[in-house]
Design a protein around this motif. Structure first.
Motif, PDB file in Angstrom:
ATOM      1  N   MET A   1     -37.606  39.683  -4.744  1.00 25.59           N
ATOM      2  CA  MET A   1     -37.414  38.245  -4.956  1.00 25.59           C
ATOM      3  C   MET A   1     -36.114  37.760  -4.317  1.00 25.59           C
ATOM      4  O   MET A   1     -35.889  36.560  -4.183  1.00 25.59           O
ATOM      5  N   PHE A   2     -35.265  38.706  -3.892  1.00 25.91           N
ATOM      6  CA  PHE A   2     -33.983  38.331  -3.266  1.00 25.91           C
ATOM      7  C   PHE A   2     -34.037  38.417  -1.737  1.00 25.91           C
ATOM      8  O   PHE A   2     -33.020  38.291  -1.071  1.00 25.91           O
ATOM      9  N   ASP A   3     -35.230  38.639  -1.184  1.00 25.47           N
ATOM     10  CA  ASP A   3     -35.352  38.801   0.271  1.00 25.47           C
ATOM     11  C   ASP A   3     -34.836  37.580   1.031  1.00 25.47           C
ATOM     12  O   ASP A   3     -34.097  37.710   2.014  1.00 25.47           O
ATOM     13  N   LEU A   4     -35.243  36.383   0.604  1.00 28.83           N
ATOM     14  CA  LEU A   4     -34.868  35.176   1.342  1.00 28.83           C
ATOM     15  C   LEU A   4     -33.367  34.934   1.274  1.00 28.83           C
ATOM     16  O   LEU A   4     -32.706  34.773   2.312  1.00 28.83           O
ATOM     17  N   ILE A   5     -32.810  34.958   0.082  1.00 26.29           N
ATOM     18  CA  ILE A   5     -31.373  34.687  -0.063  1.00 26.29           C
ATOM     19  C   ILE A   5     -30.559  35.786   0.610  1.00 26.29           C
ATOM     20  O   ILE A   5     -29.502  35.533   1.203  1.00 26.29           O
ATOM     21  N   GLY A   6     -31.081  37.020   0.580  1.00 20.18           N
ATOM     22  CA  GLY A   6     -30.380  38.140   1.213  1.00 20.18           C
ATOM     23  C   GLY A   6     -30.375  38.068   2.729  1.00 20.18           C
ATOM     24  O   GLY A   6     -29.570  38.727   3.386  1.00 20.18           O
ATOM     25  N   SER A   7     -31.291  37.254   3.293  1.00 15.66           N
ATOM     26  CA  SER A   7     -31.363  37.139   4.755  1.00 15.66           C
ATOM     27  C   SER A   7     -30.396  36.100   5.303  1.00 15.66           C
ATOM     28  O   SER A   7     -30.227  35.985   6.520  1.00 15.66           O
ATOM     29  N   VAL A   8     -29.773  35.327   4.409  1.00  7.44           N
ATOM     30  CA  VAL A   8     -28.817  34.294   4.844  1.00  7.44           C
ATOM     31  C   VAL A   8     -27.458  34.948   5.090  1.00  7.44           C
ATOM     32  O   VAL A   8     -26.855  35.518   4.183  1.00  7.44           O
ATOM     33  N   LYS A   9     -27.012  34.901   6.334  1.00  6.83           N
ATOM     34  CA  LYS A   9     -25.768  35.538   6.759  1.00  6.83           C
ATOM     35  C   LYS A   9     -24.851  34.491   7.393  1.00  6.83           C
ATOM     36  O   LYS A   9     -25.304  33.401   7.764  1.00  6.83           O
ATOM     37  N   PRO A  10     -23.562  34.803   7.537  1.00  4.97           N
ATOM     38  CA  PRO A  10     -22.660  33.835   8.188  1.00  4.97           C
ATOM     39  C   PRO A  10     -23.160  33.389   9.559  1.00  4.97           C
ATOM     40  O   PRO A  10     -22.979  32.230   9.945  1.00  4.97           O
TER      41      PRO A  10
END
Length: 499
Positions: free
Chosen positions: A332-341
Protein backbone atom coordinates in the motif's frame (compact mmCIF):
# COMPACT_ATOMS: atom_id res chain seq x y z
CA UNK A 1 22.75 -13.89 6.25
CA UNK A 2 24.74 -15.68 3.59
CA UNK A 3 28.00 -14.49 2.08
CA UNK A 4 27.23 -16.38 -1.12
CA UNK A 5 28.29 -14.45 -4.19
CA UNK A 6 27.77 -15.56 -7.78
CA UNK A 7 28.65 -14.02 -11.11
CA UNK A 8 26.68 -14.39 -14.32
CA UNK A 9 26.46 -12.70 -17.72
CA UNK A 10 22.82 -11.58 -17.59
CA UNK A 11 20.34 -11.09 -14.75
CA UNK A 12 16.62 -10.86 -15.53
CA UNK A 13 14.43 -9.46 -12.76
CA UNK A 14 10.83 -10.66 -12.90
CA UNK A 15 9.47 -13.87 -14.45
CA UNK A 16 6.90 -12.26 -16.74
CA UNK A 17 6.53 -12.33 -20.50
CA UNK A 18 9.15 -9.60 -21.05
CA UNK A 19 11.96 -11.39 -19.21
CA UNK A 20 10.86 -14.68 -20.77
CA UNK A 21 11.07 -13.14 -24.24
CA UNK A 22 14.44 -11.46 -23.69
CA UNK A 23 15.92 -14.60 -22.13
CA UNK A 24 14.69 -16.74 -25.02
CA UNK A 25 16.07 -14.37 -27.66
CA UNK A 26 19.45 -14.16 -25.90
CA UNK A 27 19.68 -17.96 -25.65
CA UNK A 28 19.28 -18.12 -29.44
CA UNK A 29 21.82 -15.35 -30.09
CA UNK A 30 24.39 -16.16 -27.40
CA UNK A 31 23.75 -19.74 -26.21
CA UNK A 32 26.90 -19.82 -24.05
CA UNK A 33 25.90 -16.83 -21.93
CA UNK A 34 24.92 -17.57 -18.35
CA UNK A 35 21.49 -16.16 -17.49
CA UNK A 36 19.95 -15.91 -14.01
CA UNK A 37 16.33 -15.00 -13.27
CA UNK A 38 14.91 -13.71 -9.98
CA UNK A 39 11.15 -13.70 -9.29
CA UNK A 40 9.64 -12.86 -5.92
CA UNK A 41 6.50 -14.94 -6.50
CA UNK A 42 6.34 -18.74 -6.46
CA UNK A 43 6.04 -19.25 -10.24
CA UNK A 44 6.27 -17.56 -13.63
CA UNK A 45 3.66 -15.29 -15.20
CA UNK A 46 1.68 -14.56 -12.04
CA UNK A 47 1.40 -10.75 -12.22
CA UNK A 48 0.74 -8.65 -15.35
CA UNK A 49 1.35 -11.58 -17.71
CA UNK A 50 -1.20 -13.81 -15.99
CA UNK A 51 -4.18 -14.68 -18.19
CA UNK A 52 -6.68 -13.22 -15.70
CA UNK A 53 -4.71 -9.99 -15.26
CA UNK A 54 -4.91 -8.73 -18.86
CA UNK A 55 -7.41 -8.69 -21.72
CA UNK A 56 -5.64 -11.42 -23.70
CA UNK A 57 -5.87 -9.39 -26.89
CA UNK A 58 -3.21 -9.90 -29.53
CA UNK A 59 -2.89 -6.13 -29.93
CA UNK A 60 -2.48 -5.48 -33.65
CA UNK A 61 -4.61 -2.29 -33.85
CA UNK A 62 -7.31 -4.22 -35.69
CA UNK A 63 -10.06 -3.15 -33.29
CA UNK A 64 -8.57 -0.63 -30.82
CA UNK A 65 -9.98 2.76 -31.82
CA UNK A 66 -7.53 4.75 -29.66
CA UNK A 67 -4.70 3.81 -32.05
CA UNK A 68 -6.32 5.72 -34.95
CA UNK A 69 -6.74 9.39 -34.08
CA UNK A 70 -8.95 11.77 -36.02
CA UNK A 71 -6.94 14.81 -37.09
CA UNK A 72 -8.21 18.40 -37.06
CA UNK A 73 -8.97 18.21 -40.80
CA UNK A 74 -11.17 15.15 -40.23
CA UNK A 75 -8.75 12.63 -41.73
CA UNK A 76 -7.60 9.54 -39.84
CA UNK A 77 -3.98 9.11 -38.73
CA UNK A 78 -3.21 5.38 -39.01
CA UNK A 79 0.56 5.62 -38.34
CA UNK A 80 0.33 4.35 -34.75
CA UNK A 81 -1.96 1.49 -35.81
CA UNK A 82 0.47 0.46 -38.57
CA UNK A 83 3.41 0.56 -36.13
CA UNK A 84 1.64 -1.60 -33.52
CA UNK A 85 0.48 -4.08 -36.17
CA UNK A 86 4.04 -4.37 -37.52
CA UNK A 87 5.27 -5.08 -33.98
CA UNK A 88 2.67 -7.79 -33.45
CA UNK A 89 3.71 -9.43 -36.72
CA UNK A 90 7.27 -9.54 -35.31
CA UNK A 91 5.94 -11.39 -32.25
CA UNK A 92 4.05 -13.85 -34.47
CA UNK A 93 7.20 -14.56 -36.47
CA UNK A 94 9.29 -15.20 -33.36
CA UNK A 95 6.65 -17.47 -31.81
CA UNK A 96 6.45 -19.35 -35.14
CA UNK A 97 10.23 -19.79 -35.16
CA UNK A 98 10.07 -21.24 -31.63
CA UNK A 99 7.33 -23.69 -32.65
CA UNK A 100 9.05 -24.70 -35.90
CA UNK A 101 12.35 -25.32 -34.07
CA UNK A 102 10.76 -27.27 -31.20
CA UNK A 103 11.57 -24.68 -28.57
CA UNK A 104 7.90 -24.66 -27.60
CA UNK A 105 4.98 -26.80 -28.75
CA UNK A 106 1.16 -26.81 -28.84
CA UNK A 107 0.72 -23.17 -29.91
CA UNK A 108 -3.06 -23.54 -29.60
CA UNK A 109 -2.51 -23.52 -25.83
CA UNK A 110 -1.48 -19.86 -25.97
CA UNK A 111 -2.89 -18.37 -29.21
CA UNK A 112 -6.27 -18.84 -30.86
CA UNK A 113 -7.83 -17.26 -33.97
CA UNK A 114 -10.60 -14.85 -33.01
CA UNK A 115 -12.31 -12.06 -34.99
CA UNK A 116 -11.45 -8.54 -33.85
CA UNK A 117 -14.25 -5.99 -34.11
CA UNK A 118 -14.85 -2.30 -33.44
CA UNK A 119 -18.40 -1.21 -32.62
CA UNK A 120 -19.76 2.33 -32.27
CA UNK A 121 -23.12 4.03 -31.85
CA UNK A 122 -24.34 7.50 -32.85
CA UNK A 123 -23.95 9.42 -36.13
CA UNK A 124 -20.64 11.05 -35.25
CA UNK A 125 -18.90 7.83 -34.19
CA UNK A 126 -20.37 5.85 -37.11
CA UNK A 127 -18.91 8.44 -39.50
CA UNK A 128 -15.54 8.13 -37.70
CA UNK A 129 -15.58 4.33 -37.96
CA UNK A 130 -16.36 4.44 -41.70
CA UNK A 131 -13.43 6.82 -42.29
CA UNK A 132 -11.17 4.63 -40.14
CA UNK A 133 -12.17 1.55 -42.12
CA UNK A 134 -11.44 3.29 -45.42
CA UNK A 135 -8.06 4.53 -44.18
CA UNK A 136 -6.96 1.13 -42.83
CA UNK A 137 -8.10 -1.07 -45.69
CA UNK A 138 -5.78 0.76 -48.05
CA UNK A 139 -2.91 -0.80 -46.07
CA UNK A 140 -1.82 -4.45 -46.65
CA UNK A 141 -1.71 -5.12 -42.90
CA UNK A 142 -5.46 -4.59 -42.58
CA UNK A 143 -6.70 -6.45 -45.66
CA UNK A 144 -9.79 -8.52 -45.01
CA UNK A 145 -11.45 -5.95 -42.76
CA UNK A 146 -15.20 -5.59 -43.35
CA UNK A 147 -17.54 -2.72 -42.44
CA UNK A 148 -21.29 -2.75 -41.93
CA UNK A 149 -23.99 -0.47 -40.58
CA UNK A 150 -26.72 -2.94 -41.57
CA UNK A 151 -28.47 -4.27 -38.43
CA UNK A 152 -29.17 -7.60 -40.18
CA UNK A 153 -25.48 -8.12 -40.98
CA UNK A 154 -24.48 -7.04 -37.47
CA UNK A 155 -26.93 -9.57 -36.05
CA UNK A 156 -24.97 -12.28 -37.94
CA UNK A 157 -21.64 -10.99 -36.61
CA UNK A 158 -22.61 -10.21 -33.01
CA UNK A 159 -26.00 -11.78 -32.17
CA UNK A 160 -25.57 -11.36 -28.41
CA UNK A 161 -24.97 -7.62 -28.82
CA UNK A 162 -27.78 -7.04 -31.34
CA UNK A 163 -30.44 -9.19 -29.67
CA UNK A 164 -32.99 -7.02 -27.84
CA UNK A 165 -31.51 -3.75 -29.10
CA UNK A 166 -34.37 -1.23 -29.38
CA UNK A 167 -32.50 2.06 -29.83
CA UNK A 168 -32.99 3.82 -33.18
CA UNK A 169 -29.48 5.29 -32.86
CA UNK A 170 -27.18 4.40 -35.79
CA UNK A 171 -24.79 1.53 -35.06
CA UNK A 172 -21.86 0.21 -37.09
CA UNK A 173 -18.99 -2.24 -36.75
CA UNK A 174 -15.85 -3.43 -38.48
CA UNK A 175 -14.76 -7.06 -38.43
CA UNK A 176 -11.50 -8.75 -39.34
CA UNK A 177 -11.01 -12.50 -38.94
CA UNK A 178 -7.22 -12.43 -38.56
CA UNK A 179 -7.40 -11.28 -34.94
CA UNK A 180 -6.21 -13.44 -32.05
CA UNK A 181 -6.80 -14.23 -28.41
CA UNK A 182 -3.45 -14.69 -26.65
CA UNK A 183 -2.95 -16.37 -23.29
CA UNK A 184 0.21 -14.55 -22.20
CA UNK A 185 0.33 -16.47 -18.94
CA UNK A 186 0.53 -19.81 -20.78
CA UNK A 187 3.11 -18.40 -23.22
CA UNK A 188 5.25 -17.11 -20.35
CA UNK A 189 5.20 -20.48 -18.61
CA UNK A 190 6.14 -22.25 -21.87
CA UNK A 191 9.09 -19.93 -22.42
CA UNK A 192 10.40 -20.41 -18.89
CA UNK A 193 10.07 -24.19 -19.23
CA UNK A 194 12.22 -23.90 -22.36
CA UNK A 195 14.75 -21.65 -20.59
CA UNK A 196 14.99 -24.11 -17.71
CA UNK A 197 16.01 -26.80 -20.22
CA UNK A 198 18.67 -24.40 -21.53
CA UNK A 199 20.29 -24.32 -18.05
CA UNK A 200 19.00 -20.85 -17.21
CA UNK A 201 19.00 -20.45 -13.41
CA UNK A 202 15.43 -19.52 -12.41
CA UNK A 203 14.99 -18.53 -8.78
CA UNK A 204 11.44 -18.14 -7.50
CA UNK A 205 10.62 -16.55 -4.13
CA UNK A 206 13.72 -14.37 -4.47
CA UNK A 207 13.36 -10.60 -4.06
CA UNK A 208 15.91 -8.10 -5.41
CA UNK A 209 16.25 -5.61 -2.54
CA UNK A 210 19.00 -3.37 -3.90
CA UNK A 211 21.62 -2.94 -6.59
CA UNK A 212 24.83 -0.97 -7.09
CA UNK A 213 27.59 -0.50 -9.65
CA UNK A 214 30.92 -2.17 -8.99
CA UNK A 215 34.38 -0.94 -9.91
CA UNK A 216 34.51 -2.96 -13.14
CA UNK A 217 31.16 -1.58 -14.39
CA UNK A 218 29.11 -4.65 -13.47
CA UNK A 219 26.00 -4.58 -11.31
CA UNK A 220 25.88 -6.23 -7.89
CA UNK A 221 22.41 -7.19 -6.68
CA UNK A 222 21.38 -7.84 -3.12
CA UNK A 223 18.88 -10.72 -3.35
CA UNK A 224 16.78 -12.08 -0.48
CA UNK A 225 15.53 -15.67 -0.40
CA UNK A 226 11.94 -15.22 0.83
CA UNK A 227 11.73 -18.76 2.20
CA UNK A 228 14.95 -18.83 4.23
CA UNK A 229 15.48 -15.11 4.74
CA UNK A 230 19.12 -15.47 3.67
CA UNK A 231 20.71 -12.74 1.56
CA UNK A 232 22.85 -13.44 -1.48
CA UNK A 233 24.86 -11.16 -3.74
CA UNK A 234 24.80 -11.71 -7.48
CA UNK A 235 26.67 -9.72 -10.08
CA UNK A 236 26.25 -9.43 -13.85
CA UNK A 237 27.48 -7.33 -16.75
CA UNK A 238 23.88 -6.71 -17.85
CA UNK A 239 20.64 -6.43 -15.86
CA UNK A 240 17.11 -6.26 -17.25
CA UNK A 241 14.34 -5.07 -14.95
CA UNK A 242 11.09 -6.65 -16.14
CA UNK A 243 9.14 -6.51 -12.92
CA UNK A 244 5.90 -5.00 -14.25
CA UNK A 245 4.70 -2.28 -11.89
CA UNK A 246 7.64 -3.08 -9.61
CA UNK A 247 10.17 -1.99 -12.23
CA UNK A 248 10.03 1.69 -11.28
CA UNK A 249 11.24 1.13 -7.71
CA UNK A 250 14.16 -1.00 -8.91
CA UNK A 251 15.03 1.54 -11.61
CA UNK A 252 15.18 4.21 -8.90
CA UNK A 253 17.43 2.00 -6.77
CA UNK A 254 19.86 1.67 -9.68
CA UNK A 255 20.55 5.41 -9.45
CA UNK A 256 21.12 5.81 -13.20
CA UNK A 257 20.50 9.40 -14.39
CA UNK A 258 18.10 8.18 -17.09
CA UNK A 259 15.70 7.01 -14.36
CA UNK A 260 15.55 10.30 -12.51
CA UNK A 261 12.46 12.45 -13.01
CA UNK A 262 10.25 9.48 -13.91
CA UNK A 263 7.18 8.73 -11.81
CA UNK A 264 4.38 6.21 -11.95
CA UNK A 265 0.61 6.28 -11.51
CA UNK A 266 -1.10 2.96 -10.70
CA UNK A 267 -4.46 2.04 -12.20
CA UNK A 268 -6.17 -1.25 -11.43
CA UNK A 269 -8.60 -3.05 -13.72
CA UNK A 270 -11.83 -4.93 -13.07
CA UNK A 271 -13.79 -7.13 -15.48
CA UNK A 272 -17.28 -8.58 -15.45
CA UNK A 273 -17.03 -12.31 -16.19
CA UNK A 274 -19.99 -14.29 -17.52
CA UNK A 275 -20.86 -17.40 -15.52
CA UNK A 276 -23.63 -18.69 -17.81
CA UNK A 277 -22.27 -21.06 -20.53
CA UNK A 278 -25.32 -20.53 -22.74
CA UNK A 279 -24.55 -16.80 -22.90
CA UNK A 280 -20.82 -17.41 -23.50
CA UNK A 281 -21.65 -19.58 -26.53
CA UNK A 282 -23.60 -16.75 -28.20
CA UNK A 283 -20.51 -14.55 -28.68
CA UNK A 284 -17.29 -15.24 -30.61
CA UNK A 285 -15.16 -12.11 -31.02
CA UNK A 286 -13.28 -9.33 -29.29
CA UNK A 287 -15.50 -6.25 -29.70
CA UNK A 288 -13.95 -2.89 -28.77
CA UNK A 289 -16.02 0.25 -28.30
CA UNK A 290 -14.99 3.87 -27.86
CA UNK A 291 -13.81 5.34 -24.56
CA UNK A 292 -16.11 7.83 -22.90
CA UNK A 293 -15.03 11.47 -22.71
CA UNK A 294 -12.53 11.88 -19.85
CA UNK A 295 -11.76 8.15 -19.65
CA UNK A 296 -8.13 7.01 -20.07
CA UNK A 297 -7.22 4.92 -23.14
CA UNK A 298 -6.81 1.73 -21.12
CA UNK A 299 -10.50 1.98 -20.14
CA UNK A 300 -11.86 1.43 -23.66
CA UNK A 301 -14.87 -0.89 -23.11
CA UNK A 302 -14.67 -4.27 -24.81
CA UNK A 303 -16.56 -7.57 -24.79
CA UNK A 304 -14.07 -10.41 -25.13
CA UNK A 305 -14.28 -14.07 -25.90
CA UNK A 306 -11.36 -15.67 -24.05
CA UNK A 307 -9.81 -19.13 -24.15
CA UNK A 308 -8.32 -20.00 -20.76
CA UNK A 309 -7.44 -23.55 -19.64
CA UNK A 310 -9.12 -24.88 -22.80
CA UNK A 311 -12.37 -23.28 -21.72
CA UNK A 312 -14.25 -20.52 -23.51
CA UNK A 313 -15.02 -17.50 -21.31
CA UNK A 314 -16.66 -14.10 -21.80
CA UNK A 315 -15.39 -10.92 -20.14
CA UNK A 316 -16.54 -7.30 -20.28
CA UNK A 317 -14.60 -4.25 -19.13
CA UNK A 318 -12.29 -2.98 -18.00
CA UNK A 319 -13.65 -0.86 -15.20
CA UNK A 320 -10.90 1.26 -13.73
CA UNK A 321 -10.05 1.10 -10.07
CA UNK A 322 -7.46 2.72 -7.89
CA UNK A 323 -4.98 1.20 -5.47
CA UNK A 324 -1.65 2.72 -4.39
CA UNK A 325 -0.07 -0.70 -5.01
CA UNK A 326 2.19 -1.03 -8.07
CA UNK A 327 1.54 -4.80 -8.23
CA UNK A 328 -1.43 -6.92 -7.14
CA UNK A 329 0.98 -8.48 -4.64
CA UNK A 330 2.58 -5.11 -3.86
CA UNK A 331 2.48 -2.75 -0.87
CA UNK A 332 0.00 0.00 0.00
CA UNK A 333 3.08 2.25 0.26
CA UNK A 334 4.25 1.66 -3.33
CA UNK A 335 2.96 4.97 -4.70
CA UNK A 336 4.20 7.20 -1.88
CA UNK A 337 7.50 5.29 -1.82
CA UNK A 338 8.05 6.08 -5.51
CA UNK A 339 8.05 9.85 -4.88
CA UNK A 340 11.68 11.00 -4.78
CA UNK A 341 13.37 14.43 -4.80
CA UNK A 342 14.12 13.94 -8.50
CA UNK A 343 10.49 13.36 -9.54
CA UNK A 344 8.38 15.15 -6.94
CA UNK A 345 7.74 18.23 -9.12
CA UNK A 346 6.88 16.00 -12.08
CA UNK A 347 4.44 14.03 -9.92
CA UNK A 348 2.82 17.20 -8.56
CA UNK A 349 2.46 18.61 -12.08
CA UNK A 350 0.84 15.35 -13.20
CA UNK A 351 -1.60 15.53 -10.30
CA UNK A 352 -2.63 19.06 -11.25
CA UNK A 353 -2.99 18.13 -14.93
CA UNK A 354 -5.01 14.99 -14.38
CA UNK A 355 -7.80 16.12 -12.07
CA UNK A 356 -10.44 14.86 -14.58
CA UNK A 357 -8.72 11.44 -14.59
CA UNK A 358 -8.69 11.38 -10.79
CA UNK A 359 -12.39 12.24 -10.75
CA UNK A 360 -13.08 9.50 -13.30
CA UNK A 361 -11.19 6.90 -11.22
CA UNK A 362 -13.06 7.87 -8.04
CA UNK A 363 -16.37 7.52 -9.89
CA UNK A 364 -15.31 4.11 -11.22
CA UNK A 365 -14.30 2.87 -7.77
CA UNK A 366 -17.70 3.92 -6.40
CA UNK A 367 -19.71 2.06 -9.06
CA UNK A 368 -22.17 -0.51 -7.75
CA UNK A 369 -22.63 -3.83 -9.54
CA UNK A 370 -25.89 -2.57 -11.03
CA UNK A 371 -24.16 0.55 -12.41
CA UNK A 372 -21.57 -1.70 -14.02
CA UNK A 373 -24.39 -3.82 -15.43
CA UNK A 374 -25.88 -0.68 -16.98
CA UNK A 375 -22.61 -0.11 -18.86
CA UNK A 376 -22.57 -3.76 -19.91
CA UNK A 377 -26.12 -3.41 -21.25
CA UNK A 378 -24.88 -0.78 -23.71
CA UNK A 379 -23.15 -3.80 -25.29
CA UNK A 380 -25.58 -6.59 -24.32
CA UNK A 381 -29.09 -5.13 -23.91
CA UNK A 382 -30.47 -8.32 -22.33
CA UNK A 383 -27.61 -8.90 -19.86
CA UNK A 384 -28.80 -10.28 -16.51
CA UNK A 385 -26.99 -9.50 -13.26
CA UNK A 386 -27.11 -13.12 -12.10
CA UNK A 387 -25.04 -14.19 -15.12
CA UNK A 388 -22.06 -11.94 -14.34
CA UNK A 389 -19.48 -11.71 -11.54
CA UNK A 390 -16.73 -9.17 -10.90
CA UNK A 391 -13.11 -10.25 -11.50
CA UNK A 392 -10.15 -8.19 -10.28
CA UNK A 393 -7.53 -7.91 -13.03
CA UNK A 394 -3.95 -6.64 -12.85
CA UNK A 395 -2.33 -3.41 -11.72
CA UNK A 396 -0.83 -1.17 -14.41
CA UNK A 397 1.61 1.64 -13.63
CA UNK A 398 1.40 4.43 -16.20
CA UNK A 399 4.64 6.34 -16.74
CA UNK A 400 4.79 10.01 -15.71
CA UNK A 401 7.58 12.15 -17.10
CA UNK A 402 8.41 15.54 -18.56
CA UNK A 403 8.09 15.64 -22.35
CA UNK A 404 8.49 18.31 -25.02
CA UNK A 405 5.02 17.68 -26.39
CA UNK A 406 3.13 17.41 -23.11
CA UNK A 407 5.28 19.50 -20.78
CA UNK A 408 5.97 18.74 -17.13
CA UNK A 409 4.22 15.79 -15.55
CA UNK A 410 2.86 14.15 -18.70
CA UNK A 411 1.05 10.86 -18.23
CA UNK A 412 2.30 8.37 -20.86
CA UNK A 413 -0.05 5.60 -21.97
CA UNK A 414 2.21 3.01 -23.54
CA UNK A 415 5.31 0.88 -23.14
CA UNK A 416 8.71 2.46 -22.53
CA UNK A 417 12.27 1.20 -22.20
CA UNK A 418 14.67 3.16 -19.98
CA UNK A 419 18.33 2.19 -20.27
CA UNK A 420 21.69 3.44 -18.99
CA UNK A 421 23.93 5.28 -21.44
CA UNK A 422 26.47 2.44 -21.31
CA UNK A 423 23.79 -0.22 -21.94
CA UNK A 424 24.56 -2.11 -18.73
CA UNK A 425 20.98 -1.96 -17.41
CA UNK A 426 17.51 -1.51 -18.89
CA UNK A 427 14.02 -1.37 -17.41
CA UNK A 428 10.62 -1.79 -18.99
CA UNK A 429 7.89 0.55 -17.79
CA UNK A 430 4.28 1.17 -18.79
CA UNK A 431 1.37 -0.89 -20.04
CA UNK A 432 -0.58 -1.58 -23.25
CA UNK A 433 0.16 -2.78 -25.91
CA UNK A 434 2.87 -4.36 -23.74
CA UNK A 435 3.01 -8.13 -24.07
CA UNK A 436 1.74 -8.19 -27.67
CA UNK A 437 4.80 -6.23 -28.78
CA UNK A 438 7.26 -7.95 -26.41
CA UNK A 439 9.57 -9.22 -29.15
CA UNK A 440 9.94 -5.78 -30.80
CA UNK A 441 10.48 -4.16 -27.42
CA UNK A 442 13.17 -6.68 -26.49
CA UNK A 443 14.91 -6.17 -29.84
CA UNK A 444 14.95 -2.47 -28.96
CA UNK A 445 16.62 -3.40 -25.65
CA UNK A 446 19.27 -5.37 -27.54
CA UNK A 447 19.96 -2.45 -29.91
CA UNK A 448 20.39 -0.06 -27.00
CA UNK A 449 22.38 -2.35 -24.75
CA UNK A 450 24.40 -4.59 -27.11
CA UNK A 451 25.24 -2.35 -30.10
CA UNK A 452 28.63 -4.05 -30.62
CA UNK A 453 27.05 -7.50 -30.96
CA UNK A 454 24.12 -6.56 -33.20
CA UNK A 455 26.13 -6.88 -36.41
CA UNK A 456 27.14 -10.45 -35.60
CA UNK A 457 23.62 -11.28 -34.43
CA UNK A 458 21.76 -9.86 -37.43
CA UNK A 459 21.78 -13.04 -39.54
CA UNK A 460 20.29 -15.09 -36.68
CA UNK A 461 17.71 -12.40 -35.92
CA UNK A 462 16.62 -12.47 -39.57
CA UNK A 463 16.29 -16.25 -39.36
CA UNK A 464 13.96 -15.85 -36.36
CA UNK A 465 12.16 -12.79 -37.75
CA UNK A 466 12.26 -12.77 -41.58
CA UNK A 467 10.83 -9.24 -41.80
CA UNK A 468 13.51 -7.79 -39.48
CA UNK A 469 14.45 -4.32 -40.71
CA UNK A 470 11.71 -4.34 -43.37
CA UNK A 471 8.27 -2.67 -43.31
CA UNK A 472 5.54 -5.21 -44.06
CA UNK A 473 3.15 -2.34 -44.75
CA UNK A 474 5.40 -1.31 -47.66
CA UNK A 475 6.01 -4.89 -48.87
CA UNK A 476 2.61 -6.50 -49.55
CA UNK A 477 4.06 -9.70 -51.04
CA UNK A 478 6.35 -10.33 -48.05
CA UNK A 479 3.47 -9.48 -45.71
CA UNK A 480 1.25 -12.06 -47.41
CA UNK A 481 3.98 -14.73 -47.21
CA UNK A 482 4.67 -14.06 -43.53
CA UNK A 483 0.99 -13.91 -42.56
CA UNK A 484 0.46 -17.29 -44.25
CA UNK A 485 3.60 -18.90 -42.77
CA UNK A 486 2.91 -17.73 -39.21
CA UNK A 487 -0.77 -18.71 -39.43
CA UNK A 488 0.32 -22.21 -40.43
CA UNK A 489 2.98 -22.52 -37.71
CA UNK A 490 0.67 -21.20 -34.99
CA UNK A 491 -2.31 -23.20 -36.29
CA UNK A 492 -4.31 -20.11 -37.18
CA UNK A 493 -4.93 -21.23 -40.78
CA UNK A 494 -8.68 -20.97 -40.63
CA UNK A 495 -8.46 -17.18 -40.20
CA UNK A 496 -7.18 -16.99 -43.78
CA UNK A 497 -10.22 -18.74 -45.25
CA UNK A 498 -12.89 -16.52 -46.82
CA UNK A 499 -16.05 -16.07 -44.80
Amino acid sequence: MSDRQTQTDVILIGAGVMSATLGTILKELAPDWKITVFEKLASAGEESSNEWNNAGTGHAALCELNYTAEKSDGSIDISKAVNINEQFQVSRQFWSYLVNHNRISHPQEFIMPLPHMSMVQGEKDVAFLKKRYEALTGNPLFQGMEYSDDPAKLAEWIPLIMNGRTSSEPIAATKIDSGTDVNFGALTRMLFEHLKKQNVSINYKHSVDNMKRTGDGSWELKVRNLDSGSVERHSAKFVFIGGGGGSLHLLQKSGIPEGKGIGGFPVSGLFMACTNPSVVEQHHAKVYGKAKVGAPPMSVPHLDTRFIDNKKSLLFGPFAGFSPKFLKTGSMFDLIGSVKPGNVLTMLAAGAKNIPLTKYLIEQVMLSKEKRMEELREFIPNARSEDWDLVVAGQRVQVIKDTEAGGKGTLQFGTEVVSAADGSIAALLGASPGASTAVSVMLEVLKKCFPQQMGAWEEKIKEMIPSYGVSLAKNPKLNEEIQSATAQALRLEKVLQPA
